[in-house]
Design an enzyme around this catalytic site. Structure first.
Site, PDB file in Angstrom:
ATOM      1  N   CYS A  37      -3.242  -0.925   2.461  1.00  0.00           N
ATOM      2  CA  CYS A  37      -1.871  -0.390   2.384  1.00  0.00           C
ATOM      3  C   CYS A  37      -1.847   0.940   1.627  1.00  0.00           C
ATOM      4  O   CYS A  37      -2.040   0.973   0.421  1.00  0.00           O
ATOM      5  CB  CYS A  37      -0.991  -1.431   1.692  1.00  0.00           C
ATOM      6  SG  CYS A  37       0.633  -0.853   1.206  1.00  0.00           S
ATOM      7  N   CYS A  40       0.701   1.160  -1.146  1.00  0.00           N
ATOM      8  CA  CYS A  40       0.230   0.377  -2.296  1.00  0.00           C
ATOM      9  C   CYS A  40      -0.725   1.212  -3.142  1.00  0.00           C
ATOM     10  O   CYS A  40      -0.644   1.198  -4.381  1.00  0.00           O
ATOM     11  CB  CYS A  40      -0.501  -0.891  -1.836  1.00  0.00           C
ATOM     12  SG  CYS A  40       0.530  -2.060  -0.936  1.00  0.00           S
TER      13      CYS A  40
END
Length: 119
Positions: A37, A40
């Site tokens: 991600c 993230c």
């Protein structure tokens, strides 16, 4: 097990969730994330900074979506990064998405002011 360094971000799993979150002395911010991600990866240094700045006030832990699917499902996590705040052993607030530090601070403060969030 080495002693926890205040202000550091530890991993949380199904096995240690009760100890690290439900029985925590302070409110806990959980960051749900995944290695693949990009948002993230962008928000992780911000979360680490927040953990260091709020050491002694809030514990910060992270859960890998891929390694802890049961924990993610338990919290209804369908997108990452996602955040859940626990206070007094109960969820006090949550949000999804990467954000600048001042926004994360606002979300966290709002969750900690939620009814029932005081300890």
């Amino acid at each position: 097990m080495p002693a926890h360094v205040p202000g550091s971000v530890r991993s949380v799993t199904e096995q240690n969730f009760t100890e690290r979150v439900l029985q925590a002395e302070r409110p806990v911010l959980i960051q749900f994330w995944a290695a693949w991600c990009r948002p993230c990866q962008m928000v992780t240094p911000i979360v680490e900074s927040l953990a260091a700045d709020r050491a002694g006030e809030v514990d910060v832990v992270r859960a890998d979506l891929d390694d802890q699917p049961g924990l993610a499902a338990r919290h209804g996590i369908t997108a990452v990064p996602a955040f859940v705040v626990y206070a007094g052993g109960r969820p006090a607030g949550s949000w999804t998405g990467a954000a600048p530090r001042h926004v994360l601070d606002q979300y966290l403060a709002s969750a900690l002011r939620a009814p029932g969030a005081d300890r």
